[in-house]
Design a protein around this motif. Structure first.
Motif, PDB file in Angstrom:
ATOM      1  N   SER A  70       0.817  -1.216   0.000  1.00  0.00           N
ATOM      2  CA  SER A  70       0.000   0.000   0.000  1.00  0.00           C
ATOM      3  C   SER A  70       0.848   1.261   0.000  1.00  0.00           C
ATOM      4  CB  SER A  70      -0.933  -0.002   1.212  1.00  0.00           C
ATOM      5  OG  SER A  70      -1.781  -1.129   1.192  1.00  0.00           O
ATOM      6  N   ASP A  71       1.964   1.262   0.722  1.00  0.00           N
ATOM      7  CA  ASP A  71       2.813   2.463   0.790  1.00  0.00           C
ATOM      8  C   ASP A  71       3.359   2.817  -0.583  1.00  0.00           C
ATOM      9  OD1 ASP A  71       2.361   2.606   3.482  1.00  0.00           O
ATOM     10  OD2 ASP A  71       4.283   1.736   4.076  1.00  0.00           O
ATOM     11  N   LEU A  72       3.800   1.809  -1.318  1.00  0.00           N
ATOM     12  CA  LEU A  72       4.315   2.054  -2.662  1.00  0.00           C
ATOM     13  C   LEU A  72       3.197   2.515  -3.589  1.00  0.00           C
ATOM     14  CD1 LEU A  72       6.539   2.017  -4.757  1.00  0.00           C
ATOM     15  CD2 LEU A  72       6.211  -0.470  -5.000  1.00  0.00           C
ATOM     16  N   ALA A  73       2.020   1.905  -3.463  1.00  0.00           N
ATOM     17  CA  ALA A  73       0.874   2.307  -4.279  1.00  0.00           C
ATOM     18  C   ALA A  73       0.518   3.770  -4.016  1.00  0.00           C
ATOM     19  CB  ALA A  73      -0.327   1.409  -3.979  1.00  0.00           C
ATOM     20  N   GLU A  74       0.487   4.149  -2.739  1.00  0.00           N
ATOM     21  CA  GLU A  74       0.161   5.531  -2.384  1.00  0.00           C
ATOM     22  C   GLU A  74       1.228   6.497  -2.891  1.00  0.00           C
ATOM     23  OE1 GLU A  74      -2.555   6.534  -1.332  1.00  0.00           O
ATOM     24  OE2 GLU A  74      -3.514   5.057  -0.009  1.00  0.00           O
ATOM     25  N   ALA A  75       2.485   6.081  -2.858  1.00  0.00           N
ATOM     26  CA  ALA A  75       3.573   6.938  -3.337  1.00  0.00           C
ATOM     27  C   ALA A  75       3.423   7.212  -4.833  1.00  0.00           C
ATOM     28  CB  ALA A  75       4.921   6.281  -3.051  1.00  0.00           C
ATOM     29  N   ILE A  76       2.999   6.204  -5.596  1.00  0.00           N
ATOM     30  CA  ILE A  76       2.796   6.382  -7.036  1.00  0.00           C
ATOM     31  C   ILE A  76       1.602   7.302  -7.288  1.00  0.00           C
ATOM     32  CG2 ILE A  76       2.111   5.194  -9.157  1.00  0.00           C
ATOM     33  CD1 ILE A  76       3.753   2.776  -8.167  1.00  0.00           C
ATOM     34  N   VAL A  77       0.524   7.089  -6.560  1.00  0.00           N
ATOM     35  CA  VAL A  77      -0.667   7.935  -6.707  1.00  0.00           C
ATOM     36  C   VAL A  77      -0.311   9.384  -6.405  1.00  0.00           C
ATOM     37  CG1 VAL A  77      -2.934   8.456  -5.708  1.00  0.00           C
ATOM     38  CG2 VAL A  77      -2.311   6.088  -6.237  1.00  0.00           C
ATOM     39  N   ASP A  78       0.467   9.604  -5.346  1.00  0.00           N
ATOM     40  CA  ASP A  78       0.837  10.962  -4.944  1.00  0.00           C
ATOM     41  C   ASP A  78       1.821  11.585  -5.927  1.00  0.00           C
ATOM     42  OD1 ASP A  78       0.908  13.129  -2.874  1.00  0.00           O
ATOM     43  OD2 ASP A  78       3.026  12.556  -2.829  1.00  0.00           O
ATOM     44  N   ARG A  79       2.790  10.800  -6.380  1.00  0.00           N
ATOM     45  CA  ARG A  79       3.840  11.331  -7.261  1.00  0.00           C
ATOM     46  C   ARG A  79       3.259  11.839  -8.584  1.00  0.00           C
ATOM     47  NH1 ARG A  79       9.617   9.408  -7.506  1.00  0.00           N
ATOM     48  NH2 ARG A  79      10.485   9.879  -9.543  1.00  0.00           N
TER      49      ARG A  79
END
Length: 438
Positions: A402-411
């Protein structure tokens, strides 16, 4: 001879009236049962609509016989489907499907064995038990509605007197609905147990629940963890050996390992490689994530020229992108991208992610052996996908990253474009259907 062109049981004109049977259709218990239940329902509806000239007293026998035989076939089919769960759990399930016709015996066998294998059967079994018991009491072996007299020359149904067609329709309709639930549960559990995430004492949902009850793995070395394990053994009614087996399942499972704070690494790809991919992909594709309302306005021809220009520009960009990746791609990197993209279609079972990666990396290794053009086409196949970010982020959430997924969404600032995002964050997108929960 049956099957020749002059036989009663053969195909003929008009072809729309030909029914497929035998190997030309491969029907099983389920298909046979649906045929008998449909015939019963058609007759019931005809009687209730008062469109039949035939006496209702005469029609009750084929109606009830078809109903009863349909239920017998459904239960035999359920036992056959249950055998997949039994095999996965090394449980011996012996029943003479072809030789037994006593619906009470068939039902008792299925009920007892299914509930021993998995507690989730108890709910749906309770829904169908009463009506099946009614059928077993009136016509246990399928003779009551088939013949007027028993083998002992005793008249059938002397203690029944009358049968109401409205009541038949309601009770049988509900039974069919609930038997469909049982069929769905059987098919679900067949797939679920094939993944291997269970123990002799704990089903997959119970292991999921156990994972949520465990503290973070970083706390397992503390003295308190020994007490926690004792509490969990009491809660789940298991011994230390069964708990250890379940914990091993949790540690090697993508979702569950993340629950205890130690997510498994992605296959073939690391976060920096994902960011590099999307850094090249996003400028070309993030607009595709935004909703558009196409229209034929006065600027149609101007926009047509613009479209042609964008096609040319995209072709040039693709070549530029490939030059960036050509030296960086490895079979593992490319297989990692492919696997994350396509796993989004089968996201309920994370075990499939591992198998998908194995087959994908094997295929892509062959591309690298054949020549760079095959590798380029394989890479561009993913790069050109306008839903690449959507699929890959979905897979990351499903795999516990989830952390990586959220980082991509935010980036790439696409949170407002992904309508399913909140359902992924909450886990709803990956939740079991109601009939499969426990």
């Amino acid at each position: 001879m049956a099957g020749n062109k002059n036989s009663t049981f053969s195909g003929s004109e008009p072809t729309w009236a030909n029914a497929c049977v035998g190997n030309n259709g491969s029907p099983g218990y389920f298909e046979y049962s649906k045929g008998f239940s449909t015939a019963a329902n058609l007759l019931i509806d005809q009687v209730l609509s008062k469109k039949m000239d035939m006496e209702i007293d005469d029609l009750v026998y084929p109606v009830c016989f078809n109903m009863r035989h349909s239920v017998e076939l459904r239960l035999k089919g359920a036992i056959q489907e249950l055998s997949f769960v039994a095999k996965a759990k090394n449980y011996e399930l012996l029943f003479d499907l072809s030789g037994s016709h006593d619906i009470g015996n068939i039902w008792n066998f299925f009920k007892c064995n299914s509930e021993l294998l998995d507690n989730r059967y108890k709910g749906v079994n309770s829904l169908i038990a009463e009506t099946i018991s009614d059928i077993a009491e009136v016509d246990a072996t399928g003779q009551t509605f088939r013949y007027p007299l028993s083998n002992e020359s005793k008249k059938h149904l002397t203690d029944v007197a009358s049968i109401n067609f409205f009541r038949l329709k309601g009770k049988f309709g509900q039974l069919e609905h609930d038997l469909d639930k049982l069929h769905d549960l059987n098919l679900w559990l067949k797939d679920e147990y094939a993944q291997g995430t269970f123990t002799s004492k704990l089903s997959r949902p119970m292991i999921y629940r156990l994972a949520r009850d465990l503290p973070p793995k970083s706390d397992w070395a503390t003295p308190e963890f020994k007490d926690i394990k004792q509490q969990l053994m009491c809660k789940y009614d298991i011994g230390s050996r069964d708990l250890s087996k379940a914990i091993e399942k949790i540690k090697t499972h993508y979702v569950l390992s993340s629950v205890i704070g130690e997510p498994l690494p992605l296959k073939g790809i690391i976060p920096d490689q994902l960011f590099f991919f999307f850094d090249q992909w996003a400028p070309q594709n993030t607009k595709s994530l935004l909703p558009e309302t196409p229209s034929l306005g006065l600027d149609y021809w101007d926009r047509s020229e613009s479209i042609l220009d964008s096609i040319k520009e995209r072709a040039s960009t693709r070549q530029s992108v490939w030059s960036e990746f050509e030296e960086k791609l490895t079979p593992e990197y490319l297989a990692g991208l492919h696997t994350l993209f396509y796993f989004a279609r089968d996201k309920l079972y994370t075990e499939f992610y591992i198998e998908l990666y194995k087959s994908t990396v094997s295929e892509i290794n062959s591309y690298f052996r054949v020549g760079i053009q095959n590798v380029r086409e394989s890479f561009m196949h993913i790069f050109d996908k306008t839903n690449a970010l959507s699929n890959i982020v979905t897979s990351l959430f499903a795999l516990g990253h989830s952390d990586l997924a959220e980082a991509i969404v935010d980036r790439y600032q696409v949170d407002s474009s992904l309508k399913w995002l909140e359902r992924s964050r909450s886990g709803e997108l990956f939740s079991y259907p109601d009939f499969a929960k426990y």
